[in-house]
Design a protein around this motif. Sequence first.
Motif, mmCIF file in Angstrom:
data_model
loop_
_atom_site.group_PDB
_atom_site.id
_atom_site.type_symbol
_atom_site.label_atom_id
_atom_site.label_comp_id
_atom_site.label_asym_id
_atom_site.label_seq_id
_atom_site.Cartn_x
_atom_site.Cartn_y
_atom_site.Cartn_z
ATOM 1 N N SER A 1 -64.104 14.768 0.536
ATOM 2 C CA SER A 1 -65.298 14.063 1.029
ATOM 3 C C SER A 1 -65.634 14.483 2.450
ATOM 4 O O SER A 1 -66.802 14.735 2.773
ATOM 5 C CB SER A 1 -65.083 12.554 0.978
ATOM 6 O OG SER A 1 -64.943 12.146 -0.351
ATOM 7 N N VAL A 2 -64.630 14.576 3.302
ATOM 8 C CA VAL A 2 -64.907 14.967 4.696
ATOM 9 C C VAL A 2 -65.439 16.402 4.748
ATOM 10 O O VAL A 2 -66.390 16.696 5.478
ATOM 11 C CB VAL A 2 -63.656 14.784 5.594
ATOM 12 C CG1 VAL A 2 -63.842 15.434 6.950
ATOM 13 C CG2 VAL A 2 -63.365 13.291 5.760
ATOM 14 N N ALA A 3 -64.878 17.290 3.917
ATOM 15 C CA ALA A 3 -65.386 18.667 3.886
ATOM 16 C C ALA A 3 -66.851 18.681 3.443
ATOM 17 O O ALA A 3 -67.688 19.377 4.030
ATOM 18 C CB ALA A 3 -64.531 19.524 2.951
ATOM 19 N N ALA A 4 -67.166 17.896 2.411
ATOM 20 C CA ALA A 4 -68.550 17.841 1.924
ATOM 21 C C ALA A 4 -69.465 17.216 2.978
ATOM 22 O O ALA A 4 -70.564 17.713 3.244
ATOM 23 C CB ALA A 4 -68.601 17.032 0.632
ATOM 24 N N LEU A 5 -69.004 16.155 3.606
ATOM 25 C CA LEU A 5 -69.826 15.477 4.625
ATOM 26 C C LEU A 5 -70.059 16.387 5.830
ATOM 27 O O LEU A 5 -71.149 16.400 6.414
ATOM 28 C CB LEU A 5 -69.155 14.171 5.064
ATOM 29 C CG LEU A 5 -69.148 13.063 3.998
ATOM 30 C CD1 LEU A 5 -68.166 11.950 4.369
ATOM 31 C CD2 LEU A 5 -70.558 12.493 3.814
ATOM 32 N N ASN A 6 -69.036 17.165 6.200
ATOM 33 C CA ASN A 6 -69.209 18.098 7.317
ATOM 34 C C ASN A 6 -70.288 19.128 7.001
ATOM 35 O O ASN A 6 -71.125 19.448 7.858
ATOM 36 C CB ASN A 6 -67.891 18.820 7.629
ATOM 37 C CG ASN A 6 -66.875 17.900 8.288
ATOM 38 O OD1 ASN A 6 -67.226 16.808 8.738
ATOM 39 N ND2 ASN A 6 -65.624 18.319 8.339
ATOM 40 N N ARG B 1 -60.092 5.492 5.142
ATOM 41 C CA ARG B 1 -59.736 5.614 6.575
ATOM 42 C C ARG B 1 -60.061 7.003 7.098
ATOM 43 O O ARG B 1 -60.572 7.155 8.203
ATOM 44 C CB ARG B 1 -58.242 5.313 6.779
ATOM 45 C CG ARG B 1 -57.926 3.828 6.783
ATOM 46 C CD ARG B 1 -56.569 3.541 7.418
ATOM 47 N NE ARG B 1 -55.481 4.031 6.612
ATOM 48 C CZ ARG B 1 -54.929 3.344 5.599
ATOM 49 N NH1 ARG B 1 -55.369 2.142 5.279
ATOM 50 N NH2 ARG B 1 -53.931 3.848 4.901
ATOM 51 N N ARG B 2 -59.753 8.026 6.282
ATOM 52 C CA ARG B 2 -60.018 9.396 6.734
ATOM 53 C C ARG B 2 -61.520 9.644 6.919
ATOM 54 O O ARG B 2 -61.944 10.269 7.883
ATOM 55 C CB ARG B 2 -59.430 10.379 5.718
ATOM 56 C CG ARG B 2 -59.687 11.819 6.054
ATOM 57 C CD ARG B 2 -58.412 12.611 5.933
ATOM 58 N NE ARG B 2 -58.668 14.032 5.988
ATOM 59 C CZ ARG B 2 -58.047 14.933 5.241
ATOM 60 N NH1 ARG B 2 -57.137 14.542 4.369
ATOM 61 N NH2 ARG B 2 -58.312 16.208 5.373
ATOM 62 N N VAL B 3 -62.325 9.166 5.984
ATOM 63 C CA VAL B 3 -63.777 9.325 6.126
ATOM 64 C C VAL B 3 -64.262 8.551 7.355
ATOM 65 O O VAL B 3 -65.062 9.042 8.152
ATOM 66 C CB VAL B 3 -64.509 8.855 4.843
ATOM 67 C CG1 VAL B 3 -66.012 8.778 5.060
ATOM 68 C CG2 VAL B 3 -64.177 9.800 3.683
ATOM 69 N N ARG B 4 -63.746 7.352 7.505
ATOM 70 C CA ARG B 4 -64.145 6.502 8.633
ATOM 71 C C ARG B 4 -63.860 7.159 9.991
ATOM 72 O O ARG B 4 -64.593 6.967 10.942
ATOM 73 C CB ARG B 4 -63.392 5.166 8.593
ATOM 74 C CG ARG B 4 -63.967 4.200 7.664
ATOM 75 C CD ARG B 4 -65.269 3.636 8.233
ATOM 76 N NE ARG B 4 -66.092 3.075 7.177
ATOM 77 C CZ ARG B 4 -67.053 3.732 6.538
ATOM 78 N NH1 ARG B 4 -67.353 4.971 6.846
ATOM 79 N NH2 ARG B 4 -67.773 3.145 5.614
ATOM 80 N N ALA B 5 -62.761 7.912 10.068
ATOM 81 C CA ALA B 5 -62.384 8.534 11.346
ATOM 82 C C ALA B 5 -63.480 9.496 11.817
ATOM 83 O O ALA B 5 -63.726 9.634 13.021
ATOM 84 C CB ALA B 5 -61.052 9.270 11.197
ATOM 85 N N SER B 6 -64.165 10.144 10.886
ATOM 86 C CA SER B 6 -65.230 11.087 11.267
ATOM 87 C C SER B 6 -66.625 10.502 11.100
ATOM 88 O O SER B 6 -67.551 10.893 11.802
ATOM 89 C CB SER B 6 -65.144 12.358 10.413
ATOM 90 O OG SER B 6 -63.885 12.958 10.525
ATOM 91 N N TYR B 7 -66.776 9.598 10.160
ATOM 92 C CA TYR B 7 -68.102 9.039 9.852
ATOM 93 C C TYR B 7 -67.997 7.513 9.808
ATOM 94 O O TYR B 7 -67.963 6.907 8.726
ATOM 95 C CB TYR B 7 -68.610 9.608 8.510
ATOM 96 C CG TYR B 7 -68.779 11.101 8.559
ATOM 97 C CD1 TYR B 7 -69.958 11.668 9.043
ATOM 98 C CD2 TYR B 7 -67.742 11.962 8.179
ATOM 99 C CE1 TYR B 7 -70.102 13.046 9.142
ATOM 100 C CE2 TYR B 7 -67.886 13.335 8.275
ATOM 101 C CZ TYR B 7 -69.063 13.862 8.753
ATOM 102 O OH TYR B 7 -69.202 15.230 8.859
ATOM 103 N N PRO B 8 -67.949 6.890 10.983
ATOM 104 C CA PRO B 8 -67.651 5.446 11.027
ATOM 105 C C PRO B 8 -68.675 4.567 10.313
ATOM 106 O O PRO B 8 -68.317 3.492 9.836
ATOM 107 C CB PRO B 8 -67.618 5.128 12.531
ATOM 108 C CG PRO B 8 -67.881 6.385 13.267
ATOM 109 C CD PRO B 8 -68.067 7.507 12.292
#
Length: 208
Positions: free
Chosen positions: A140-145, A168-175
């Motif tokens: 998800s973070v890779a896709a969101l980036n 939590r991992r998504v939240r760290a980059s995309y609160p």
Amino acid sequence: MDKSVTVISHPLVQHNLTRLRDERTEPQEFRRVLSEVAALMIYEATRTFAVEPTTVTTPLARTRGSRLRREVILVPVLRAGLGMLDSILQLIPHARVGFIGLKREEKSLQALFYHQSLPKDLSKFEVILIDPMLATGGSSVAALNLLSELGAKHVRMVNLVAAPEGIRRVRASYPDLPIFTASIDKKLNAKGYIVPGLGDAGDRLFGV
Ligand code: PRP
Ligand code: URA
């Protein structure tokens, strides 16, 4: 947990989720039920789409109405996101469709990027990132980036099942990113699978 995470507790969503969790549900049935539950989830996930006022002339009178403010693009993460695409597209037939291909490496659990087909500028779109599973959050973070590099400003994510670790991992980059899910499950196991989860969503959809 956090107010940007919406757990969709609708009885039909929970009924279908339970059928998807069942290890006896074969790919043919899994595909059908995932498609059905995606349609139910998208109804809730699009509730906060921005609209603007307009007017319309009926056969009898002119009256006020509203229309979506932005164009919509659906972005399923390959492979498993495909299982949620068709039914969502039936409800938002004017949406464009972009694709992001990511494969989680079995040992490292790193998401490896292999494909993208997206417009060059996403700034004017309502973007719906679609993936049944939010596990470690790496995919998800890779896709969101990637979406963010293309200027996306209005992104929401639909995940059938989410792990607390992934949120939590998504939240760290995309609160503030809105996340819509049918369940926040208990945890990840040592192999990075969601427990209780439903197993490997791509394998259960496609049988390989
Ligand atoms: C699954 C799933 C997500 C990802 C979640 O895909 O569909 O994309 O794992 O895991 P993460 O949050 O730990 O990154 P997978 O990489 O297995 O690919 P597939 O859909 O092609 O089977
Ligand atoms: N990907 C899946 O398909 N299932 C999991 O439980 C974790 C990652």
